[in-house]
Design an enzyme around this catalytic site. Structure first.
Site, PDB file in Angstrom:
ATOM      1  N   GLY A 338     -29.802  41.631 -10.879  1.00 37.67           N
ATOM      2  CA  GLY A 338     -29.495  40.799  -9.713  1.00 37.67           C
ATOM      3  C   GLY A 338     -28.425  41.441  -8.851  1.00 37.67           C
ATOM      4  N   GLU A 375     -19.744  38.864  -9.567  1.00 37.95           N
ATOM      5  CA  GLU A 375     -19.426  40.296  -9.467  1.00 37.95           C
ATOM      6  C   GLU A 375     -17.967  40.515  -9.066  1.00 37.95           C
ATOM      7  OE1 GLU A 375     -21.563  41.848 -10.909  1.00 37.95           O
ATOM      8  OE2 GLU A 375     -23.343  40.604 -10.626  1.00 37.95           O
ATOM      9  N   HIS A 378     -15.626  40.379 -11.921  1.00 36.26           N
ATOM     10  CA  HIS A 378     -15.573  41.628 -12.691  1.00 36.26           C
ATOM     11  C   HIS A 378     -14.571  42.635 -12.121  1.00 36.26           C
ATOM     12  CE1 HIS A 378     -18.765  41.179 -15.625  1.00 36.26           C
ATOM     13  NE2 HIS A 378     -19.740  41.069 -14.746  1.00 36.26           N
ATOM     14  N   GLU A 397     -19.392  39.956 -19.819  1.00 35.97           N
ATOM     15  CA  GLU A 397     -20.395  39.185 -19.080  1.00 35.97           C
ATOM     16  C   GLU A 397     -20.201  37.676 -19.260  1.00 35.97           C
ATOM     17  OE1 GLU A 397     -21.967  40.255 -16.797  1.00 35.97           O
ATOM     18  OE2 GLU A 397     -22.125  42.408 -17.115  1.00 35.97           O
TER      19      GLU A 397
END
Ligand code: BES
Ligand code: ZN
Length: 974
Positions: A338, A375, A378, A397
């Site tokens: 994704g 994202e 992260h 994750e």
């Protein structure tokens, strides 16, 4: 012979039988004991339940191991790459590169191992590399160089030793293929103004940086990167940081990117394209990049609006400023997952970044907000501080999957994002974690070695169970304590790497420094129970006594997976004995469970269940009260009650459901259905939780109900239960359909609330599929209108998926061909997905077969979309056997293309087997497992085991429950 020695023949036989039983018992017990011992060891040390697979080959050479030795440590890389965006004389797309790496010798060695895969390295005096010493040190001469292809190493053996503390420079030149394989440095193609465009992009995670340039390709081997790209004048080059300088000649540009921060190889990224961008004047340097047309069309505007606020949210949450000076988000036409959190240059699938208000649904918008948030989370957790090895991937994750809701909630406060975690993480995780073939979150580092094993770590367990247990942790610590520990953890390990227990250490410190927070055990001890053993508990509350107890929740407790613990195969009677002994000795495990709960007339309370069972007097209630546990669903467990309490909860739902929090209504539904699937409660009790839906208007409970009912559809749509079930559901959804008809002025507008819009979609699709009067007429007339005027699609974006699917299912070739044309013309990726999935709804077999064939032709269906398209077809009752045959017939092709990748392959297997529920289907599945044992199942190995177990469970459950289900639906139908 003296008669004293005489024993009767019968007695002798009896004695022998007894001895045999004793022996069998001893063996069985010792096996059980050993199993438990390793389980217990797993609980209290850092071990996990599944042991290291035996290493097949005997070689002990360093190049035969998947992990790099600890002799060398990279400092920085200078990499120059030149991708050619036109075919060469051999009809191939290639890139050329030169790369140097400065590394320090940590331990004396005469061997250099560096990852390199599918690169064609230039020879210098017969060797694939050059080695020089730094600051006056002379490097030993190269003896020989060669490739260990299985382990993806360039092996460099030296004449002499490298010296500890000294630095060396390793230089290579190479060419590689710029393939369309979505891995490493690869190409993506798209059409613009009738012209084919080619761009060069990267996807390094997890093990593909080595396919772009030789490197020490492990997440713990952080280094500084100096990247230079050579590209055509009219194109732009991007990388993790801003370009420092550009030099141009007549035909080419050389863009030089300065030193990055210290970072992992898997986070390196670069792109060469003629894309355009939009930006806002902000301090974070946010830019949104995409195809020129998409940007001009305004499709990047929504992402731009939310990116900066989300970055600011995380700066506050982590108490650490954004570590880089820019943040690019780029939408790519061909992208395997994704999105990917490359530091400073996040790459996305188009559907995960681009939003067109005229054609995209609000669900597409929500997807963008959560992916961007995930994202960006992260950028700190994962990128600034990186887990040393892939065995701890679940923390990386799982963490991002938890906090993505916090970031999205900050950007869109009216969307009720935080509540949605229970649908998209907790309940998703439960579905696989209730199988015997599940696995613990945490793995020993020795268990994760090959690229396939690394890919397999990107599982529902890592993402969704990871998110759910971290959410539970954050809630029992309280968010300020959690955030404090987190901030300190990031400070200590910034630009470095860590293991999961480092986070526990910092959280424990934060607890110790906060007077108000008391834990029954340390963070380590509590969390080890949740991450080192698989599964989760069902908490049973007996409100007649106040007794609370826990038990490992399994859908199919009798199901035994082939344990790789013992290589001895037992004869069947012994196996049976073994299983019953395990059951008799009740060797299931325990968790430390934080239970928030409420009573009907009383505010909430919290208790810790620390044993198998305990008496908690406040939970003993009178006949007009009820207990509801796992309040706000903050804990990773299911709840069961005594029947009286269930009855009282059910009547509460029917009389005034609002007394029970929204997420708990969803939880009651999902728990009840799953307890029934595990034969812990009666199926009719579960079915009765759907009766109050007549009054329900909230999205989350409806979605939970729909999922469980969909499961029923899969089981029963080939049987006589189907009719009765349809009739009942039609009755249940009718008020909802009518309600939305009124508030949307007869379906001409949509509801104003974000999640109400989701509910509206459920109302329409369920009403149409159960045949509520007027529904199908509506959807089909909308579609017809569009077919008559293809340039003017008046169907509301939210409703398109449902309408397209319904119309194509009801129609024939004409509708299908129209849909296919519109799909090919679609310029908004979200619209293309809606059509692509609707095309799988047709009931015409030859159309479905042809569509399946299209998935092997990237000109028709992009490689990134092939497996999900097969999945859509398999979810269609007519398409299911066709898809299954198709996948089996082309197994080698799919395995070669997707077998070691993440996500796609395991999803392909679970999708095509999703509907399986008959003994015949099970035998086919087992046969398939046998037939392909040699090729193997790569990163889909676990998915296959899960499919077999799920099918087995369904067969057994159907045999016992089909009749009562039928009777119940009949009795409840109008
Ligand atoms: N790091 C992953 C992307 C990834 C997955 C790379 C597997 C290599 C192998 C990224 O952070 C991620 O998790 N992306 C998700 C989306 C997210 C919102 C859950 C994805 O790709 O589905
Ligand atoms: Zn992620």
């Amino acid at each position: 012979m003296g008669k004293g020695y005489y024993i009767s023949k019968h007695l002798a036989t009896a004695a022998m039988v007894l001895a045999a039983i004793a022996l069998v018992t001893i063996i069985a017990l010792s096996v059980v004991y050993n199993r438990e011992k390793s389980k217990n060891a797993a609980k209290f040390t850092n071990a996990t339940t599944s042991p290291v697979p035996p290493t097949p080959k005997t070689s002990n050479e360093p190049w035969d191991k998947y992990r790099l030795p600890d002799t060398l440590s990279p400092e920085y890389y200078n990499v120059t790459l030149w991708p050619r965006l036109v075919k060469n004389v051999n009809g191939m797309y290639i890139f050329t590169g030169i790369s140097g790496v400065m590394f320090t010798c940590v331990k004396k060695t005469d061997l250099i191992l560096i990852h390199s895969n599918k690169l064609n390295l230039t020879l210098f005096k017969g060797h694939h590399a050059k080695l020089t010493g730094q600051s006056g040190v002379t490097a030993p001469a190269i003896k020989t160089t060669w490739f260990q292809t299985e382990k993806q190493y360039l092996v460099i053996q030296l004449e002499g030793k490298l010296k500890p503390g000294k630095s060396y420079w390793l230089y290579t030149e190479f060419t590689g293929e710029l393939a369309d394989d979505l891995e490493g440095f690869y190409r993506s193609e798209y059409m613009e103004d009738g012209e084919k465009k080619i761009i060069a992009i990267t996807q390094m995670q997890a093990t593909y940086a080595r396919k772009a340039f030789p490197c020490f390709d492990e997440p713990g081997m952080k280094a500084v990167f100096h990247i230079t790209l050579i590209h055509d004048l009219e194109t732009t080059a991007l990388s993790n940081i801003m370009g420092l300088e550009q030099h141009e000649n007549d035909i080419l540009t050389r863009t030089i990117f300065g030193p990055t921060k210290k970072m992992s190889t898997y986070l390196v990224a670069f792109v060469v394209s003629d894309f355009k961008y939009i930006s806002a004047k902000d301090k974070k340097g946010v830019r949104i990049w995409a195809r020129k047309k998409a940007i001009e069309d305004g499709q990047g505007d929504y992402a731009l609006k939310i990116t900066q606020p989300i970055l600011e949210f995380f700066e506050k949450y982590y108490n650490t400023s954004y570590p880089l000076s820019k943040s690019d988000q780029i939408a790519l036409p061909d992208f395997n997952s994704g999105a990917m959190e490359n530091w400073g240059l996040v790459t996305y699938r188009e559907t995960a970044l681009l939003y067109d208000p005229r054609t995209s649904a609000n669900g597409n918008k929500q997807r963008i907000a959560t992916v961007v948030s995930h994202e960006l989370a992260h950028m700190w957790f994962g990128n600034l501080v990186t887990l040393k090895w892939w065995n701890d991937l679940w923390l990386n994750e799982g963490f991002a999957s938890y906090v993505e809701y916090l970031g999205a909630d900050y950007a869109e406060p009216n969307w009720n994002m935080k509540d949605q975690t229970i649908l998209y993480d907790l309940q998703r995780a439960f579905a696989v974690d209730s199988l015997t073939s599940s696995h613990p979150l945490s793995r020993k580092k020795e268990e994760v070695n090959t690229p396939s094993e690394i890919s397999e770590m990107f599982s529902t367990i890592s993402y969704s169970k990871g998110a759910a247990v971290l959410k539970m942790l954050s809630e029992f610590l309280t968010e300020p304590v959690f955030a404090k520990g987190l901030g300190n953890y990031l400070k200590q390990f910034a630009f470095g790497s860590s293991v999961h227990s480092d986070l526990w250490d910092h959280l424990q410190k934060a607890v110790d420094q906060t007077p108000g927070v008391k834990l029954p055990y340390s963070v380590h001890e509590i969390m080890n129970r949740w991450i080192l053993q698989m599964g989760f508990p069902v908490i049973t509350i007996d409100t007649r006594t106040g007794n609370v107890s826990q038990k490992h929740f399994l859908l199919e407790p009798d199901y035994v997976v082939k344990h790789h613990h013992c290589n001895i195969t037992f004869p069947d009677p012994l196996k049976t004995l073994l299983i019953s002994l395990t059951a008799v000795l009740n060797l299931s495990y325990e968790w430390f469970v934080p239970i928030k709960w409420m009573k009907k007339h009383q505010v909430q309370d919290q208790l810790w269940l620390l044993q198998k069972s305990a008496l908690h007097k406040p939970m003993k209630v009178s006949k007009d009260e009820w207990v509801l546990a796992n309040l706000h669903v903050s804990g990773y467990f299911r709840v069961n009650y005594d029947l009286g309490n269930w009855e009282r909860l059910l009547s509460q739902l029917e009389s005034d459901h609002q007394v029970i929090p929204v997420v708990n209504r969803a939880q009651i539904l999902d728990d009840a259905f799953n307890l029934a699937r595990a034969s812990i409660i009666n199926i009719t009790l579960a079915l009765r939780t759907t009766k109050y839906l007549l009054h329900e208007r909230e999205y989350i409970p409806w979605e939970a109900a729909l999922r469980n009912l969909n499961y029923f559809f899969q089981l029963f749509d080939r049987s006589e239960v189907y009719g009765a079930m349809q009739a009942y559901l039609k009755k249940q959804v009718k008020p909802l359909f009518e309600y939305f008809g009124i508030i949307s002025s007869n379906w001409t507008t949509v509801a104003s609330g974000h999640t109400d819009q989701f509910t509206q979609i459920i109302a329409l699709s369920l009403a149409c599929s159960t045949g509520v009067e007027g529904c199908r007429e509506l959807t089909r007339s909308w579609f017809k209108k569009w077919m008559q005027n293809p340039h003017n699609n008046t169907i509301h974006p939210n409703l398109r998926s449902t309408v397209y699917c319904d119309a194509i299912a009801a129609g024939g070739t004409e509708e299908w061909n129209f849909g296919w044309q519109m799909f090919q013309k679609a310029t908004v990726a979200a619209e293309a997905v809606k059509l692509r999935s609707a095309l799988a709804c047709t009931k015409v077999p030859w159309l479905l077969n042809r569509y399946l064939e299209y998935t092997m032709n990237p000109e028709k269906i992009r490689k990134q979309d092939a497996t999900s398209t097969i999945g859509y077809i398999a979810s269609n009752i007519i398409g299911q056997p066709l898809a299954w045959d198709f996948v089996r017939a082309n197994w080698d092709y799919f395995f070669k293309l997707y077998g070691t990748g993440s996500f796609t392959f395991s999803r392909l297997i679970s999708d095509v087997t999703y509907r399986f529920c008959t003994p015949f289907e099970l035998s086919q599945l087992k046969r398939f497992q046998k037939d392909n044992a040699e090729t193997g199942f790569g990163s889909g190995t676990q998915a296959l085991q899960q499919a077999i177990e799920k099918t087995t469970a369904k067969i057994k459950w159907l045999a016992e429950n089909k009749e009562p289900v039928l009777q119940w639906f009949l009795s409840e139908s109008p």
